[in-house]
Design an enzyme around this catalytic site. Structure first.
Site, PDB file in Angstrom:
ATOM      1  N   GLU A 117     -17.725   9.638  21.905  1.00 33.39           N
ATOM      2  CA  GLU A 117     -18.581   9.184  20.809  1.00 33.39           C
ATOM      3  C   GLU A 117     -18.220   7.777  20.377  1.00 33.39           C
ATOM      4  O   GLU A 117     -17.070   7.330  20.530  1.00 33.39           O
ATOM      5  CB  GLU A 117     -18.496  10.097  19.569  1.00 33.39           C
ATOM      6  CG  GLU A 117     -19.366  11.341  19.634  1.00 33.39           C
ATOM      7  CD  GLU A 117     -18.598  12.555  20.070  1.00 33.39           C
ATOM      8  OE1 GLU A 117     -19.195  13.637  20.183  1.00 33.39           O
ATOM      9  OE2 GLU A 117     -17.377  12.419  20.311  1.00 33.39           O
ATOM     10  N   THR A 118     -19.229   7.105  19.811  1.00 34.95           N
ATOM     11  CA  THR A 118     -19.055   5.829  19.137  1.00 34.95           C
ATOM     12  C   THR A 118     -19.661   5.954  17.748  1.00 34.95           C
ATOM     13  O   THR A 118     -20.749   6.525  17.582  1.00 34.95           O
ATOM     14  CB  THR A 118     -19.748   4.693  19.915  1.00 34.95           C
ATOM     15  OG1 THR A 118     -19.093   4.541  21.181  1.00 34.95           O
ATOM     16  CG2 THR A 118     -19.684   3.380  19.163  1.00 34.95           C
TER      17      THR A 118
END
Length: 295
Positions: free
Chosen positions: A45-46
């Site tokens: 994830e970002t």
């Protein structure tokens, strides 16, 4: 030019924990641009932060993108983002407005001077799971029903995202993870699951965990704060943890990226607290290293 920071969460060393991207100011970025940035980084994830429109200090809107989709909440990217903010300004209190709801985060230095972030989950819930779904998950994992721990029955646990909890009877069973990616992804998509929280109980307060994440385009997530929060709620719901407890989850060891997640339960408060450190990663050496990726 969009600033993209890289951190490893739930570790104090760059070779441990779970890498996450952090975009401190995503103002003006479209959904497509955010997804492209997340896919380019290749991490599970970002986090994309937008300053509070009312100008309240410490308040941010946060969205989380995996390489192939947006997810409602991500714990390790929350920890990474909070520590990134603290390093750029100062430790203190933050509030992240997420798709799952508001998530307060406190960043403070421990006695060794290491910054640690503690997030407080949205209100969790624990649900029964259809036995047919358990059978399908076991088939995709190539696990047998008699390899499960009968004292920790399958449940769906939520603390911002939905996770199917399956407990292995032995550490050896947990260590051997080689599953049918497409089959598991299809089940998880149909049941709106973000990860499977695979666990083994080492003691009353210490667990080893692993998290397949095929719906995000990632074979396995090295350290999963959202699932840790959901698992804390699961243990309390089943009476396997007291109303007030401090738990330790070890994750990433089988991937060569060991991390430690603290899970806190408090009597009278249904929410779960998840704590951990994070360390900045050097930009030139941070290709898709957030875990085992599909393709």
């Amino acid at each position: 030019m969009t600033t993209v920071l890289r951190y490893a969460a739930f570790t104090t060393t760059p070779v441990g924990g779970n890498p996450a991207g952090v975009v401190p100011d995503a103002s003006g970025l479209t959904d497509e641009q955010q997804l492209a940035i997340a896919a380019g980084l290749g991490y599970s994830e970002t986090a994309f932060l937008t300053p509070d429109p009312q100008g309240r200090p410490g308040h941010f809107t946060v969205r989380y993108f995996a390489p192939t989709r947006e997810v409602p909440f991500c714990g390790h990217a929350t920890v990474a983002a909070a520590i990134a903010i603290a390093e750029r300004s100062a430790p203190g209190e933050l509030v992240f407005a997420t798709a799952a709801g508001p998530v307060p985060v406190t960043v403070a230095a421990d006695r060794d001077g290491v910054l640690r972030a503690t997030l407080t989950s949205v209100e969790p819930r624990v649900l029964e799971v259809d036995p047919a779904d358990v059978q399908e998950a076991l088939a995709a994992l190539d696990w047998r029903a008699d390899e499960l721990d009968p004292t920790l029955p399958p449940r769906i646990a939520y603390a911002g995202a939905r996770h199917l909890v399956l407990a292995a009877a032995t550490r050896e069973r947990l260590a051997r993870l080689d599953y049918d990616f497409d089959r598991l992804a299809a089940l998880m998509t149909a049941r709106d699951l973000i990860t499977l929280q695979l666990v083994w109980r080492a003691s009353a307060t210490e667990f080893h965990v692993r998290d397949p994440f095929p719906v995000g385009g990632v074979v396995e997530d090295p350290a999963t704060g959202a699932a840790a929060a959901a698992f804390g709620a699961y243990l309390r719901e089943l009476g396997e943890a007291p109303a007030t407890a401090e738990l330790l989850l070890h994750q990433g060891e089988d991937l060569g990226r060991p991390g430690v997640l603290g899970v806190g339960l408090r009597a009278g408060d249904p929410r779960v607290r998840v704590s951990g450190a994070a360390v900045r990663l050097p930009d030139p050496q941070c290709g898709p290293a957030g875990g085992a990726h599909a393709g």
